[in-house]
Write a protein that holds these residues in place. Structure first.
Motif, mmCIF file in Angstrom:
data_model
loop_
_atom_site.group_PDB
_atom_site.id
_atom_site.type_symbol
_atom_site.label_atom_id
_atom_site.label_comp_id
_atom_site.label_asym_id
_atom_site.label_seq_id
_atom_site.Cartn_x
_atom_site.Cartn_y
_atom_site.Cartn_z
ATOM 1 N N TRP A 10 -5.429 4.565 -4.025
ATOM 2 C CA TRP A 10 -4.670 3.536 -3.307
ATOM 3 C C TRP A 10 -3.173 3.716 -3.564
ATOM 4 C CZ3 TRP A 10 -1.517 -0.542 -4.885
ATOM 5 C CH2 TRP A 10 -1.151 -1.435 -3.882
ATOM 6 N N SER A 45 -3.272 2.332 7.697
ATOM 7 C CA SER A 45 -4.718 2.149 7.688
ATOM 8 C C SER A 45 -5.376 2.735 6.438
ATOM 9 C CB SER A 45 -5.315 2.790 8.944
ATOM 10 O OG SER A 45 -6.706 2.758 8.919
ATOM 11 N N SER A 48 -4.956 0.392 3.409
ATOM 12 C CA SER A 48 -5.554 -0.886 3.820
ATOM 13 C C SER A 48 -7.072 -0.829 3.768
ATOM 14 C CB SER A 48 -5.090 -1.250 5.234
ATOM 15 O OG SER A 48 -3.694 -1.418 5.268
ATOM 16 N N ASN A 49 -7.654 0.257 4.252
ATOM 17 C CA ASN A 49 -9.110 0.385 4.217
ATOM 18 C C ASN A 49 -9.632 0.603 2.811
ATOM 19 O OD1 ASN A 49 -10.545 0.169 6.886
ATOM 20 N ND2 ASN A 49 -8.789 1.437 7.438
ATOM 21 N N GLU A 52 -9.559 -2.892 1.397
ATOM 22 C CA GLU A 52 -10.615 -3.732 1.963
ATOM 23 C C GLU A 52 -11.981 -3.344 1.405
ATOM 24 O OE1 GLU A 52 -12.393 -5.430 6.165
ATOM 25 O OE2 GLU A 52 -10.586 -4.179 6.202
#
Length: 116
Positions: A10, A45, A48-49, A52
């Motif tokens: 991340w 993205s 973010s993914n 999530e």
């Protein structure tokens, strides 16, 4: 499930987003609603993914979102290479970004294997 802020993948993905935004500022202004927008969206993205997926309730869900992040990474690499082919940037400017994408994808596959 996991504290996404502690995940190295991340953190590297967040670095990648910063580098993409810096590079995209140098692209032609007429690409503001085209390639620039697409490059920025798919770069965002990726972390973010990862975040999530880490926040989901199962390993299976996390792996699913890692897979989406991996796809976004491939999409970003394609768009960076396209910007080179269109002579919007240079190989020297995108090479470090492509290398970081490759590193993130290796980390992604490793994390998916660990979770499976």
């Amino acid at each position: 499930m996991n504290k996404f802020e502690d995940l190295l993948i991340w953190k590297k993905s967040m670095d990648l987003v910063e580098y993409v935004y810096l590079l995209s500022k140098e692209l032609p202004n007429e690409e503001r609603f085209g390639l620039i927008s697409q490059i920025r969206r798919c770069s965002v993205s990726i972390p973010s993914n990862i975040a999530e997926g880490a926040g989901r309730n199962s390993k299976k869900e996390f792996v699913h979102f890692l897979s989406i992040a991996n796809g976004s990474t491939s999409e970003l690499k394609t768009q960076l290479l396209l910007s080179l082919r269109l002579n919007f940037t240079t190989k020297e400017k995108i090479e470090p970004l492509i290398n970081l994408c490759n590193e993130i994808q290796k980390m992604n596959r490793s994390l998916q294997n660990k979770l499976n």
